[in-house]
Scaffold this motif. Structure first.
Motif, mmCIF file in Angstrom:
data_model
loop_
_atom_site.group_PDB
_atom_site.id
_atom_site.type_symbol
_atom_site.label_atom_id
_atom_site.label_comp_id
_atom_site.label_asym_id
_atom_site.label_seq_id
_atom_site.Cartn_x
_atom_site.Cartn_y
_atom_site.Cartn_z
ATOM 1 N N PHE A 76 -39.599 -59.610 23.512
ATOM 2 C CA PHE A 76 -39.372 -60.985 23.933
ATOM 3 C C PHE A 76 -39.723 -61.966 22.811
ATOM 4 C CE2 PHE A 76 -39.985 -58.857 28.008
ATOM 5 C CZ PHE A 76 -38.868 -59.307 28.680
ATOM 6 N N GLY A 77 -40.427 -61.488 21.793
ATOM 7 C CA GLY A 77 -40.921 -62.378 20.752
ATOM 8 C C GLY A 77 -40.083 -62.453 19.501
ATOM 9 N N ALA A 78 -39.476 -61.357 19.099
ATOM 10 C CA ALA A 78 -38.750 -61.333 17.828
ATOM 11 C C ALA A 78 -37.327 -61.837 18.000
ATOM 12 C CB ALA A 78 -38.729 -59.914 17.254
ATOM 13 N N HIS A 79 -36.975 -62.845 17.236
ATOM 14 C CA HIS A 79 -35.622 -63.397 17.211
ATOM 15 C C HIS A 79 -35.132 -63.800 18.600
ATOM 16 C CE1 HIS A 79 -35.043 -62.562 12.996
ATOM 17 N NE2 HIS A 79 -35.493 -61.341 13.181
ATOM 18 N N GLY A 80 -35.985 -64.366 19.392
ATOM 19 C CA GLY A 80 -35.583 -64.870 20.707
ATOM 20 C C GLY A 80 -35.496 -63.809 21.787
ATOM 21 N N GLY A 81 -35.901 -62.605 21.493
ATOM 22 C CA GLY A 81 -35.864 -61.520 22.473
ATOM 23 C C GLY A 81 -34.618 -60.685 22.342
ATOM 24 N N GLY A 82 -34.743 -59.436 22.691
ATOM 25 C CA GLY A 82 -33.588 -58.543 22.635
ATOM 26 C C GLY A 82 -34.002 -57.120 22.356
ATOM 27 N N ASN A 83 -33.010 -56.278 22.223
ATOM 28 C CA ASN A 83 -33.228 -54.875 21.925
ATOM 29 C C ASN A 83 -33.851 -54.762 20.539
ATOM 30 O OD1 ASN A 83 -33.044 -52.164 21.294
ATOM 31 N ND2 ASN A 83 -31.088 -51.917 22.340
ATOM 32 N N TYR A 84 -35.025 -54.180 20.474
ATOM 33 C CA TYR A 84 -35.784 -54.150 19.222
ATOM 34 C C TYR A 84 -35.125 -53.260 18.173
ATOM 35 C CZ TYR A 84 -39.984 -55.229 16.648
ATOM 36 O OH TYR A 84 -40.846 -55.726 15.738
ATOM 37 N N TYR A 85 -34.424 -52.210 18.610
ATOM 38 C CA TYR A 85 -33.742 -51.329 17.653
ATOM 39 C C TYR A 85 -32.690 -52.123 16.871
ATOM 40 C CZ TYR A 85 -30.632 -47.821 15.756
ATOM 41 O OH TYR A 85 -29.849 -47.099 14.911
ATOM 42 N N TYR A 86 -31.898 -52.911 17.551
ATOM 43 C CA TYR A 86 -30.853 -53.688 16.876
ATOM 44 C C TYR A 86 -31.458 -54.763 15.978
ATOM 45 C CZ TYR A 86 -27.603 -51.248 19.848
ATOM 46 O OH TYR A 86 -26.882 -50.267 20.451
ATOM 47 N N ILE A 87 -32.568 -55.322 16.384
ATOM 48 C CA ILE A 87 -33.253 -56.293 15.521
ATOM 49 C C ILE A 87 -33.742 -55.599 14.253
ATOM 50 C CG2 ILE A 87 -35.221 -57.855 15.334
ATOM 51 C CD1 ILE A 87 -34.952 -58.315 18.365
ATOM 52 N N PHE A 88 -34.268 -54.377 14.408
ATOM 53 C CA PHE A 88 -34.711 -53.603 13.246
ATOM 54 C C PHE A 88 -33.546 -53.338 12.303
ATOM 55 C CE2 PHE A 88 -34.733 -49.370 11.338
ATOM 56 C CZ PHE A 88 -35.755 -49.532 10.430
ATOM 57 N N VAL A 89 -32.430 -52.877 12.851
ATOM 58 C CA VAL A 89 -31.269 -52.548 12.022
ATOM 59 C C VAL A 89 -30.768 -53.800 11.304
ATOM 60 C CG1 VAL A 89 -28.867 -51.788 12.094
ATOM 61 C CG2 VAL A 89 -30.592 -50.559 13.384
ATOM 62 N N TYR A 90 -30.689 -54.915 11.999
ATOM 63 C CA TYR A 90 -30.196 -56.143 11.390
ATOM 64 C C TYR A 90 -31.160 -56.676 10.331
ATOM 65 C CZ TYR A 90 -28.802 -60.964 10.753
ATOM 66 O OH TYR A 90 -28.437 -62.149 10.210
ATOM 67 N N THR A 91 -32.453 -56.609 10.615
ATOM 68 C CA THR A 91 -33.438 -57.231 9.743
ATOM 69 C C THR A 91 -33.819 -56.368 8.553
ATOM 70 O OG1 THR A 91 -34.323 -58.370 11.663
ATOM 71 C CG2 THR A 91 -35.683 -58.354 9.701
ATOM 72 N N LEU A 92 -34.148 -55.114 8.786
ATOM 73 C CA LEU A 92 -34.679 -54.291 7.692
ATOM 74 C C LEU A 92 -33.686 -53.326 7.093
ATOM 75 C CD1 LEU A 92 -38.252 -53.457 8.976
ATOM 76 C CD2 LEU A 92 -37.539 -55.210 7.400
#
Length: 95
Positions: A76-92
Motif C-alpha cells: 500500500f506504500g510503494a508507488h501508491g499501492g499495488g502488486n509489489y512484484y510489478y513494482i520491483f520489475v518496473y523499478t529495479l
C-alpha cells in the motif's frame, strides 16, 4: 586440428571480445566512482535523473517490509499501492 577444435576456438575468440567489453565498462565505472568519491570508495552516491523519485522510495519500502516481516506480494506504500512484484520489475529490473 579437427573441425570441432576450430569451432571451439572461434567461440572462444568471439566470447573474449564480449568479456573484454564488460571488463572495460566495469573499469571505467570504477574509475568514475573513485574520481567522484562515490560508495564504496567514499561517502557520496551516484544517483542521477529521477532515481530519487522512483528508486529511493521503493528501496525504503522494501527495507520497511523486510524489517517488519510484511508480505512482498502487495504494497500500500510503494508507488501508491499495488502488486509489489510489478513494482520491483518496473523499478529495479528495468534498465
Amino acid at each position: 586440428m579437427t573441425q570441432k577444435d576450430a569451432i571451439d576456438n572461434t567461440r572462444i575468440s568471439k566470447n573474449s571480445f564480449l568479456l573484454v567489453g564488460v571488463v572495460i565498462v566495469a573499469l571505467v565505472h570504477i574509475v568514475v566512482m573513485l574520481i567522484n568519491n562515490c560508495a564504496p570508495f567514499g561517502n557520496t552516491c551516484l544517483n542521477a535523473g529521477d532515481n530519487l523519485a522512483e528508486i529511493l522510495p521503493f528501496i525504503e519500502e522494501l527495507k520497511s517490509k523486510i524489517s517488519e516481516g510484511e508480505s512482498l506480494a502487495y504494497s500500500f506504500g510503494a508507488h501508491g499501492g499495488g502488486n509489489y512484484y510489478y513494482i520491483f520489475v518496473y523499478t529495479l529490473a528495468n534498465p
